[in-house]
Each structure stands twice: as C-alpha cells, then as structure tokens.
Design a protein around this motif. Structure first.
Motif, PDB file in Angstrom:
ATOM      1  N   GLY A   1       0.648  -1.747   0.386  1.00  0.00           N
ATOM      2  CA  GLY A   1      -0.150  -0.163   0.014  1.00  0.00           C
ATOM      3  C   GLY A   1       0.654   0.555   0.358  1.00  0.00           C
ATOM      4  O   GLY A   1       0.138   2.202  -1.178  1.00  0.00           O
TER       5      GLY A   1
ATOM      6  N   ARG B   1       3.076   1.925  -3.586  1.00  0.00           N
ATOM      7  CA  ARG B   1       2.093   2.049  -4.333  1.00  0.00           C
ATOM      8  C   ARG B   1       1.305   3.425  -3.959  1.00  0.00           C
ATOM      9  O   ARG B   1       0.819   4.311  -5.268  1.00  0.00           O
ATOM     10  CB  ARG B   1       0.277   1.087  -3.929  1.00  0.00           C
ATOM     11  CG  ARG B   1       0.450  -0.094  -5.409  1.00  0.00           C
ATOM     12  CD  ARG B   1      -0.635  -0.198  -5.909  1.00  0.00           C
ATOM     13  NE  ARG B   1      -1.482  -0.691  -4.762  1.00  0.00           N
ATOM     14  CZ  ARG B   1      -2.154  -1.416  -4.714  1.00  0.00           C
ATOM     15  NH1 ARG B   1      -1.419  -2.719  -4.942  1.00  0.00           N
ATOM     16  NH2 ARG B   1      -3.055  -1.452  -3.964  1.00  0.00           N
ATOM     17  N   ALA B   2       0.972   4.346  -3.160  1.00  0.00           N
ATOM     18  CA  ALA B   2       0.684   5.297  -2.766  1.00  0.00           C
ATOM     19  C   ALA B   2       1.790   6.364  -2.821  1.00  0.00           C
ATOM     20  O   ALA B   2       2.035   8.045  -3.434  1.00  0.00           O
ATOM     21  CB  ALA B   2       0.370   5.569  -1.610  1.00  0.00           C
TER      22      ALA B   2
ATOM     23  N   ARG C   1       2.299   9.455  -7.239  1.00  0.00           N
ATOM     24  CA  ARG C   1       2.541  10.376  -6.847  1.00  0.00           C
ATOM     25  C   ARG C   1       3.797  11.027  -7.488  1.00  0.00           C
ATOM     26  O   ARG C   1       3.905  11.546  -8.372  1.00  0.00           O
ATOM     27  CB  ARG C   1       2.627  10.410  -5.219  1.00  0.00           C
ATOM     28  CG  ARG C   1       1.820  10.745  -4.855  1.00  0.00           C
ATOM     29  CD  ARG C   1       1.963  10.772  -2.862  1.00  0.00           C
ATOM     30  NE  ARG C   1       0.693  11.344  -2.571  1.00  0.00           N
ATOM     31  CZ  ARG C   1      -0.505  10.130  -1.655  1.00  0.00           C
ATOM     32  NH1 ARG C   1      -0.089   8.965  -2.563  1.00  0.00           N
ATOM     33  NH2 ARG C   1      -0.928  10.616  -1.362  1.00  0.00           N
TER      34      ARG C   1
ATOM     35  N   VAL D   1      -0.131  10.803   6.068  1.00  0.00           N
ATOM     36  CA  VAL D   1      -1.050   9.995   5.002  1.00  0.00           C
ATOM     37  C   VAL D   1      -0.927   8.567   6.035  1.00  0.00           C
ATOM     38  O   VAL D   1      -2.694   8.495   6.558  1.00  0.00           O
ATOM     39  CB  VAL D   1      -1.175   9.907   3.691  1.00  0.00           C
ATOM     40  CG1 VAL D   1      -3.008   8.856   3.842  1.00  0.00           C
ATOM     41  CG2 VAL D   1      -1.851  11.170   2.704  1.00  0.00           C
ATOM     42  N   ALA D   2      -0.314   8.174   5.917  1.00  0.00           N
ATOM     43  CA  ALA D   2      -0.412   6.694   6.510  1.00  0.00           C
ATOM     44  C   ALA D   2       0.034   6.997   8.431  1.00  0.00           C
ATOM     45  O   ALA D   2      -1.545   5.550   8.537  1.00  0.00           O
ATOM     46  CB  ALA D   2       1.209   6.242   6.483  1.00  0.00           C
ATOM     47  N   VAL D   3       0.401   7.851   8.750  1.00  0.00           N
ATOM     48  CA  VAL D   3       0.614   7.681  10.047  1.00  0.00           C
ATOM     49  C   VAL D   3      -1.127   8.973  11.166  1.00  0.00           C
ATOM     50  O   VAL D   3      -0.840   8.975  11.701  1.00  0.00           O
ATOM     51  CB  VAL D   3       1.783   8.273  10.970  1.00  0.00           C
ATOM     52  CG1 VAL D   3       2.831   7.027  10.364  1.00  0.00           C
ATOM     53  CG2 VAL D   3       1.623   9.484  10.650  1.00  0.00           C
ATOM     54  N   ARG D   4      -1.753   9.081   9.511  1.00  0.00           N
ATOM     55  CA  ARG D   4      -2.618  10.240  10.612  1.00  0.00           C
ATOM     56  C   ARG D   4      -3.046   9.444  11.569  1.00  0.00           C
ATOM     57  O   ARG D   4      -3.911   8.233  11.495  1.00  0.00           O
ATOM     58  CB  ARG D   4      -3.735  10.578   9.405  1.00  0.00           C
ATOM     59  CG  ARG D   4      -4.529  12.068   9.335  1.00  0.00           C
ATOM     60  CD  ARG D   4      -5.058  12.025   8.113  1.00  0.00           C
ATOM     61  NE  ARG D   4      -3.900  12.592   7.665  1.00  0.00           N
ATOM     62  CZ  ARG D   4      -4.968  13.283   5.801  1.00  0.00           C
ATOM     63  NH1 ARG D   4      -6.064  12.474   5.508  1.00  0.00           N
ATOM     64  NH2 ARG D   4      -3.688  13.419   5.156  1.00  0.00           N
TER      65      ARG D   4
ATOM     66  N   ASN E   1      -5.534   4.459   5.928  1.00  0.00           N
ATOM     67  CA  ASN E   1      -5.730   6.034   6.357  1.00  0.00           C
ATOM     68  C   ASN E   1      -5.353   5.387   4.739  1.00  0.00           C
ATOM     69  O   ASN E   1      -5.757   6.072   3.582  1.00  0.00           O
ATOM     70  CB  ASN E   1      -4.418   6.570   6.964  1.00  0.00           C
ATOM     71  CG  ASN E   1      -4.282   6.315   8.101  1.00  0.00           C
ATOM     72  OD1 ASN E   1      -5.976   6.242   8.789  1.00  0.00           O
ATOM     73  ND2 ASN E   1      -3.668   6.315   8.996  1.00  0.00           N
ATOM     74  N   ILE E   2      -4.310   4.698   4.311  1.00  0.00           N
ATOM     75  CA  ILE E   2      -3.896   4.445   2.411  1.00  0.00           C
ATOM     76  C   ILE E   2      -5.570   4.322   1.657  1.00  0.00           C
ATOM     77  O   ILE E   2      -5.245   5.088   1.121  1.00  0.00           O
ATOM     78  CB  ILE E   2      -2.534   3.879   3.197  1.00  0.00           C
ATOM     79  CG1 ILE E   2      -1.583   3.884   2.690  1.00  0.00           C
ATOM     80  CG2 ILE E   2      -2.708   3.320   1.329  1.00  0.00           C
ATOM     81  CD1 ILE E   2      -0.789   3.361   3.531  1.00  0.00           C
TER      82      ILE E   2
ATOM     83  N   ASP F   1      -7.385   7.239   1.548  1.00  0.00           N
ATOM     84  CA  ASP F   1      -6.570   8.205   0.773  1.00  0.00           C
ATOM     85  C   ASP F   1      -6.854   7.979  -0.702  1.00  0.00           C
ATOM     86  O   ASP F   1      -6.586   8.769  -1.541  1.00  0.00           O
ATOM     87  CB  ASP F   1      -4.825   8.547   1.045  1.00  0.00           C
ATOM     88  CG  ASP F   1      -4.735   9.361   0.017  1.00  0.00           C
ATOM     89  OD1 ASP F   1      -4.438  11.252   0.328  1.00  0.00           O
ATOM     90  OD2 ASP F   1      -3.736   9.045  -0.391  1.00  0.00           O
ATOM     91  N   GLU F   2      -6.679   7.046  -1.408  1.00  0.00           N
ATOM     92  CA  GLU F   2      -6.718   6.624  -2.705  1.00  0.00           C
ATOM     93  C   GLU F   2      -7.757   6.508  -2.958  1.00  0.00           C
ATOM     94  O   GLU F   2      -8.239   7.128  -3.928  1.00  0.00           O
ATOM     95  CB  GLU F   2      -6.293   4.825  -2.781  1.00  0.00           C
ATOM     96  CG  GLU F   2      -5.268   4.981  -2.065  1.00  0.00           C
ATOM     97  CD  GLU F   2      -4.264   3.297  -3.330  1.00  0.00           C
ATOM     98  OE1 GLU F   2      -4.590   2.431  -3.959  1.00  0.00           O
ATOM     99  OE2 GLU F   2      -3.038   3.528  -3.056  1.00  0.00           O
TER     100      GLU F   2
ATOM    101  N   HIS G   1      -8.424  10.629  -3.681  1.00  0.00           N
ATOM    102  CA  HIS G   1      -7.665  10.804  -4.337  1.00  0.00           C
ATOM    103  C   HIS G   1      -8.004  10.480  -6.381  1.00  0.00           C
ATOM    104  O   HIS G   1      -7.879  10.953  -7.526  1.00  0.00           O
ATOM    105  CB  HIS G   1      -6.247  10.885  -4.406  1.00  0.00           C
ATOM    106  CG  HIS G   1      -6.552  11.841  -3.165  1.00  0.00           C
ATOM    107  ND1 HIS G   1      -6.776  13.685  -3.136  1.00  0.00           N
ATOM    108  CD2 HIS G   1      -5.388  11.791  -2.248  1.00  0.00           C
ATOM    109  CE1 HIS G   1      -6.300  13.698  -2.287  1.00  0.00           C
ATOM    110  NE2 HIS G   1      -5.576  13.186  -0.938  1.00  0.00           N
TER     111      HIS G   1
ATOM    112  N   ARG H   1      -8.951   0.824  -7.924  1.00  0.00           N
ATOM    113  CA  ARG H   1      -7.135   0.465  -6.330  1.00  0.00           C
ATOM    114  C   ARG H   1      -8.208   0.538  -5.883  1.00  0.00           C
ATOM    115  O   ARG H   1      -7.949  -0.584  -4.906  1.00  0.00           O
ATOM    116  CB  ARG H   1      -6.673   1.465  -7.192  1.00  0.00           C
ATOM    117  CG  ARG H   1      -5.622   1.236  -6.254  1.00  0.00           C
ATOM    118  CD  ARG H   1      -4.110   2.209  -6.370  1.00  0.00           C
ATOM    119  NE  ARG H   1      -3.635   1.411  -7.419  1.00  0.00           N
ATOM    120  CZ  ARG H   1      -2.113   1.892  -7.874  1.00  0.00           C
ATOM    121  NH1 ARG H   1      -1.958   3.193  -7.936  1.00  0.00           N
ATOM    122  NH2 ARG H   1      -1.665   1.446  -9.174  1.00  0.00           N
TER     123      ARG H   1
ATOM    124  N   MET I   1      -8.068  -2.259  -2.757  1.00  0.00           N
ATOM    125  CA  MET I   1      -7.955  -1.927  -1.150  1.00  0.00           C
ATOM    126  C   MET I   1      -8.716  -2.551  -0.244  1.00  0.00           C
ATOM    127  O   MET I   1      -8.133  -2.839   0.662  1.00  0.00           O
ATOM    128  CB  MET I   1      -7.553  -0.151  -1.076  1.00  0.00           C
ATOM    129  CG  MET I   1      -5.824  -0.280  -1.588  1.00  0.00           C
ATOM    130  SD  MET I   1      -4.402  -1.033  -0.831  1.00  0.00           S
ATOM    131  CE  MET I   1      -4.791   0.211   0.226  1.00  0.00           C
TER     132      MET I   1
END
Lengths: 200, 200
Positions: free
Chosen positions: A37, A40-41, A45, A134-137, B157-158, B161-162, B165, B170, B174
């Motif tokens: 994940g 890919r994130a 980007r 984002v991940a640790v939010r 979280n990821i 986010d995906e 956005h 995808r 997830m």
DNA sequence: AGCGCTTGATTAGCTCTCTAAGCATTTAGC
DNA sequence: GCTAAATGCTTAGAGAGCTAATCAAGCGCT
C-alpha cells in the motif's frame, strides 16, 4: 465475493481454523499488505513526475551523497547489484545521472547526479512526506514508535536466523541492511528534540 | 563500505540532513525491509519442498476453501487476476490443483486442489509457523499487538486516501483487501482466550 | 430475438527484484 | 614479477506483481 463471510462456527472450530489456516503468518501478511500500500501510494505520486518507485530508492541515496560506486550504492539502497545496475541504466537514459570512470581505477564506476537529477529532490521529497503523513494520520506517535522498534527487532531476528542456518552471503547482506537501518534509528534518536515534527 | 559511517557533524547539521534526506519514509522503509526479510525467510523454507512463495499465497486460501472461481481466489488472496492466472497455470502443471468448468457455466473456471495439493498443507504450515516464531522471538506480545493494530490503521489510511484522490478500481481493491484483513483480526479477537499460543 | 453492458479469463508487456554466472581489473601471496 | 584470489560490473534468466487490452459468455432490456 468482496469479503470473507463472517464465520458462524463455534470458538472451538475457530481455533482449529486458526491453527490449520496458518494464523501465524498474519503479521507477515499485514506487513506485506502495508508495504504494498505504501509503495503504491508513493508510486502513483511519483508517476505524475515521471519517476518510478525503483528510481526513487536510488535518488534518495544519491541526494545525500553521490560520486559513489555502484557497489556502494547497492549497499546503501539495500538492493542487489544487478537491480542497481538496471535502475542506473534507465536513470542514465532519463538524464538523472551519469556513470563515470575516474582515472585512478578502470574497474570502478562512479555515479554522479546531473542537475536534473538533483532538482527532482525538491519536487519528490514532499510527495514522500505526504504519503507518510497520510499513513500515520490519527495514530498515537507512541504506537508508531513501538511499531518501528518491533519491526527493527523482527528484521534482526530474521537476519540472525539466516546467518545461523543458511547461505552466508545472504546473511551478510541482511546484516549490512540492518546496520544501515540501525544508523538511521540512532541518528533519529540523537536528533529527537529538534526534529519531532519530522519523526514518523 | 558495509555500513554508513557514523556522522561526526553537529545536531544542527543532522537536523538538516534528516529534513533533506527524507526522514519521513523511514517507517515505510522499515516495513518494506521487514516484508522482504519475512518473505525470503519463508521462501527459502518453501523452496526445500519445491513450492514457491507465490504458490503459497494461493494454497493458503485453497486449503480453507476450494472449488471457487479464479476471480474469487484473486480477491481472497488480495492479488490481481493475471497474477492468479499465471500462478494457477504453473501450479496446475505441478499437479497441485485442477481447473474445471462446471456444467452450469461455460465462463467460470473453478479451482480444486488435488490430493497432492491438499497434502502440502501438513508440510508447509509448520514452516510458516517457524518463520513467525523466529520473527517475533523476544518481543513483548503487547508490542506485537500494537504493531498489528498500527499497521492495520495505516492500511486503512492509505486505502481511504486512494479512494478520495484516485482511481476507484484501485481503491475498491484496497477496500476488499482491508475487509479480508479486518475479518482476520476480528476472528483473532474472538478466539483470543483459547489461542494465545497462536497469536502473533 | 437481438443489442449492448458487465463480468471472468486470458494475453501481452512492463517493473522490480533476485540468483547464477560471466568478464575485467585490482590486490595478495609466493 | 606472476599467478591466484577477491572485487566490481555486467549479462542472462527467472519469479512475482502490476496495468491495459482482448475475447468469450452471461445478463438485461426493449
């Protein structure tokens, strides 16, 4: 079937399920999924700037220090030489770096960033920071710290296991990987007070 | 150079280093390294039984339930269909499973384990248990639990986010991956008292 | 019944990573 | 000083994963 159906069986049967269905790789599974994940994130980007994830790994190292050999670069990046080789070849084509032989050795190949490669840093680093943010939010920083510590010990455990049982080359590689990671953590600790905003 | 040299610079310079050298993907880095380590540890063990890591992923699912379509299998395994397809093709050649069309549909392909495929379970499951046991050795179970929780939230979280956005396909993928993982954790919680020895 | 959307399986082709094996160069030991 | 070992780069080939595109079958609507 988008979801595994809730299982109506009793706890006893569930126990058997979890023995037999390999419960013990769950944490490995979780680690793998989060790794994919995160990757890919970042990848999506980076793609907008025409940089692949594979290139990112090497750019990170080179932004800190370039003019090193391919071998050194491999070790810093924690990847095998052929991986490095092919990544560098394509990055060279893209004009992000140059491979040069220096007069004192006809064997070693030194890798230098071009200005283009160096400038990517400004654009790309914020992307990684964003992914991380984002991940640790919403996660307690203490939990993140625990996770980091735990993962580090797991890597050590696996490295030790490999060095005991198996192929020494691989074990040595793991150990180097680990050394590099240890240094990161050590530096992180040293700079703790002043860089809390950057700790993740 | 097997190790990054200890950096003699001051804390101030270090701060800049950690800003500029992308400190924020350290946890991603750690996750990736542990994932690779775990995978390799299992891989070397599986290799002795002529099973590749890729096959393991599907066998795990099929041991729990076979006679499902390739599509379902992909979702359970959390992998894309082409990945499943090629893995199944080679596993079929190895005689671990059969692909059959059933009378009620000429479209769907159902996957069944052969006796050989089913018997691998007894040999292979202990290998995964071993890897896991090695990995978490000496780590406080509470820390492992925290790590699991943290990773799960990171995946969530990821995924979120995906879905906000990007590319809905995808994101949906997830989300399914996440659902499956949630179920694992849920079942784990349910069977907690009786299976502590198996929790990792 | 027929037209078109949806879904499942497949093919093609890319990336990233690895191991194994090659070649070239440098270093070390006799 | 010269062969032998070690080191660094490269090539070849494999596996695991992905996206995009294709094809075939089933379903829905009129």
């Amino acid at each position: 079937m988008s979801t595994r159906k809730p299982d109506p069986r009793t706890a006893d049967i569930m126990l058997r399920h979890w023995r037999e269905a390999v419960p013990n790789d769950r944490i490995a599974h979780l680690i793998k999924d989060s790794s994919r994940g995160l990757q890919r994130a970042l990848q999506t980007r980076l793609a907008k700037h025409n940089v692949s994830f594979g290139h990112w790994v090497f750019l990170r190292v080179l932004w800190v220090r370039d003019g090193i050999t391919q071998r050194e670069l491999s070790e810093e990046a924690g990847l095998m030489e052929p991986t490095t080789f092919s990544a560098l070849t394509s990055m060279e084509k893209l004009g992000y770096l140059e491979r040069r032989k220096l007069p004192h050795s006809r064997k070693n190949v030194y890798v230098f960033l071009t200005p283009a490669g160096r400038q990517l840093k400004k654009k790309l680093v914020p992307l990684a920071e964003d992914v991380n943010e984002v991940a640790v939010r919403g996660i307690d920083p203490a939990d993140v710290a625990t996770t980091r510590r735990t993962l580090l010990v797991m890597i050590e455990n696996i490295a030790r296991d490999e060095s005991e049982h198996a192929d020494p080359a691989r074990a040595a590689r793991m150990q180097r990987m680990l050394d590099a990671t240890d240094n990161e953590v050590a530096e992180d600790t040293d700079s703790k007070k002043s860089t809390d905003a950057f700790r993740v």
